[in-house]
Scaffold this motif. Structure first.
Motif, short mmCIF file in Angstrom:
data_model
loop_
_atom_site.label_atom_id
_atom_site.label_comp_id
_atom_site.label_asym_id
_atom_site.label_seq_id
_atom_site.Cartn_x
_atom_site.Cartn_y
_atom_site.Cartn_z
N TRP A 167 -49.55 56.12 -49.69
CA TRP A 167 -49.81 57.47 -50.84
C TRP A 167 -49.11 58.17 -50.80
CZ3 TRP A 167 -56.02 56.11 -51.12
CH2 TRP A 167 -55.37 55.18 -51.32
N ASP A 168 -49.12 58.73 -49.61
CA ASP A 168 -48.10 59.56 -49.44
C ASP A 168 -46.44 60.24 -49.34
OD1 ASP A 168 -50.65 60.97 -48.31
OD2 ASP A 168 -50.37 61.33 -46.35
N LYS A 169 -46.54 58.66 -49.16
CA LYS A 169 -44.17 58.57 -49.85
C LYS A 169 -44.84 58.34 -51.15
CE LYS A 169 -44.19 55.91 -44.72
NZ LYS A 169 -43.54 55.18 -44.11
N GLY A 170 -45.89 58.14 -51.89
CA GLY A 170 -45.47 57.93 -53.10
C GLY A 170 -45.52 56.35 -53.89
N PHE A 171 -45.98 55.66 -52.54
CA PHE A 171 -46.62 54.39 -52.74
C PHE A 171 -47.77 53.76 -54.23
CE2 PHE A 171 -43.42 53.62 -50.09
CZ PHE A 171 -42.79 52.66 -50.08
N ALA B 210 -54.07 55.92 -56.15
CA ALA B 210 -53.88 56.72 -55.01
C ALA B 210 -54.46 57.98 -55.78
CB ALA B 210 -53.01 57.81 -54.67
N LEU B 211 -54.28 58.16 -56.70
CA LEU B 211 -55.17 59.40 -57.96
C LEU B 211 -56.62 58.25 -57.80
CD1 LEU B 211 -52.56 60.10 -60.63
CD2 LEU B 211 -53.44 61.78 -58.09
N ALA C 6 -50.55 46.32 -51.77
CA ALA C 6 -49.64 45.86 -51.90
C ALA C 6 -48.38 47.36 -52.16
CB ALA C 6 -49.20 45.35 -53.81
N ALA C 7 -49.24 48.02 -51.47
CA ALA C 7 -49.29 49.66 -52.04
C ALA C 7 -48.22 49.98 -50.05
CB ALA C 7 -49.88 50.21 -52.16
N LEU D 198 -39.79 49.82 -55.43
CA LEU D 198 -41.49 49.35 -54.91
C LEU D 198 -42.53 49.80 -54.95
CD1 LEU D 198 -39.81 46.78 -52.21
CD2 LEU D 198 -40.88 46.05 -54.19
N LYS D 199 -41.75 51.45 -54.92
CA LYS D 199 -43.78 52.19 -55.15
C LYS D 199 -44.08 52.09 -56.18
CE LYS D 199 -41.34 55.46 -52.18
NZ LYS D 199 -40.72 57.77 -52.28
N THR D 200 -43.22 51.35 -57.10
CA THR D 200 -44.54 51.48 -58.59
C THR D 200 -45.03 50.17 -58.59
OG1 THR D 200 -42.88 52.88 -59.70
CG2 THR D 200 -44.32 51.48 -60.89
#
Length: 406
Positions: free
Chosen positions: A179-183, A188-189, A208-209, A396-398
């Motif tokens: 999550w910290d990396k933006g995945f 995450a929210l 997946a994340a 892949l972050k989305t």
């Protein structure tokens, strides 16, 4: 602050440079894997900064350095998961023996049976500490046990090259780093970016994340009615996975070859989803996945190059390690009957092993027919081969999903 390695010219934080340089002169393979993982993690973090925005470069570098330090810390502190280990090829080998014994029994001489299996998978059973909420984590562990065992590229990047499956608290920390990396920002929210120490349920998108944060190509597939008002399963992360119709790599499992491209799901004999039950739609998809969409597969038990499937439905998740297809007679007009071959975290590993060794009562542990698929929606996750980098990794972050209509 960073420094250049005099041996390989790789740039690393000052806090890591000494141990990195020493690693070039060490023979310990595990130690070298560890340092390689740190290098990859730092390289991945650094690549996300942009030279087009010099005003933000200082903050970005600081964030990347923090991320790298967090990865290094977790690589050192993570704990190997304890589980009931089975030798001689594990449960999959025992399952193969039972399926082959079925063929030899000739109790149904007119029946043609074909079974397709993934490779090695360790079974991680729920414990008293995670009973009722930990099935998602256990299925992540099963997925990772296969990846580490069968895919060298995955073994190299997963969990800092540790070559073991971490326990649930360690996995929770790895998910927070993802999550910290933006995945999966939306997911995450939902958890307020914190899951460590929590007993909250997770689902397919969290898996997946986590896997994508290592560069693994984890794909999510949704099975649901076209007009369903429900946009998610009863696991929070699935609520943020947009359902999109797939016209691309997934077509080999979803859309009939040579079709019109309308997105209609087809069975193994070309029947549209409007003519067959949702159980049959899902079974056909799983069969096409393990058979790599081959129409003709000889009878018998076959080990495939496919990994297991993370199988999510309302309130629970399991791992699909294969599928069995039975045909009455040998004609192409025979209606296939399918059984999913599953490993359930709710089962005890020792009980499964005993049933498989004795070849008695193992079916109730591992077989699930189409009639058991009564939930309104399902999700699958599988992992494609290779490691994503650069723009592909950023994409892949989305987390989205491929949609298969019931």
């Amino acid at each position: 602050m960073s420094a250049l390695c005099p041996v390989c010219n790789f740039t690393l934080p000052l806090t890591l440079i000494q141990s990195h340089v020493n690693s070039h002169f060490e023979d310990d393979e595990i130690e070298n894997d560890h340092h390689l993982a740190l290098q990859l993690a730092y390289s991945s973090s650094s690549s996300s900064s942009s030279s087009d925005h010099p005003s933000s470069s200082s903050a970005s570098s600081s964030s990347n350095l923090d991320n790298c330090n967090n990865v290094a810390s977790l690589v050192h502190s993570q704990t190997k998961s304890q589980f009931y280990s089975i030798g001689h090829g594990g449960l999959i080998c025992l399952l193969r023996n039972c399926l082959e014994s079925e063929l030899k029994s000739k109790s149904k001489p007119l029946e043609c049976s074909t079974s397709l299996l993934s490779g090695f998978v360790d079974h991680f059973q729920s414990s008293k500490e995670d009973k009722g909420w930990g099935c998602g984590w256990k299925n992540i562990q099963m997925q990772c046990s296969h990846l580490i065992s069968h895919r060298e590229e995955a073994k190299r990047v997963l969990f800092g090259g540790s070559n073991f499956v971490p326990d649930v608290p360690s996995l929770q920390r790895w998910l927070e780093l993802a999550w910290d990396k933006g995945f999966d920002v939306s997911g995450a929210l939902h958890f307020n970016t914190r899951i460590y120490g929590s007993k909250r349920w997770i689902g397919t998108t969290e898996c997946a994340a986590l896997l994508r944060s290592f560069g693994l190509r984890a794909r999510v597939v949704d099975f649901a009615p076209e007009k369903s008002k429900s946009m998610y399963l009863s696991v929070p992360g699935s609520a943020v996975a947009p359902k999109v119709k797939s016209y691309g790599p997934m077509d080999r499992y979803v859309v009939k070859k040579g079709g019109s491209g309308t997105g209609k799901t087809v069975g193994s004999h070309g029947s549209s989803s409007s003519r067959i039950s949702k159980g049959a739609v899902l079974m056909n998809w799983v069969w096409n996945y393990f058979s790599d969409n081959r129409l003709n597969v000889s009878s018998g038990v076959h080990m495939t190059n496919k990994g297991p499937l993370y199988f999510q439905h309302e309130g629970h998740s399991r791992t699909i390690v294969g599928i069995q297809r039975r045909l009455q007679g040998t004609t192409s007009t025979s209606t296939p009957q399918y059984n999913l071959l599953i490993l359930d975290p709710a089962d005890f590993t020792k009980a499964i092993e005993k049933a498989l060794i004795e070849k008695r009562g193992w079916e109730r542990h591992l077989k699930r027919g189409a009639h058991t698929l009564t939930c309104p929606e399902y999700q699958m996750l599988y992992v494609d081969t290779g490691i994503a980098e650069g723009a592909e990794l950023d994409k892949l972050k989305t987390i989205d999903s491929h949609f298969v209509e019931f």
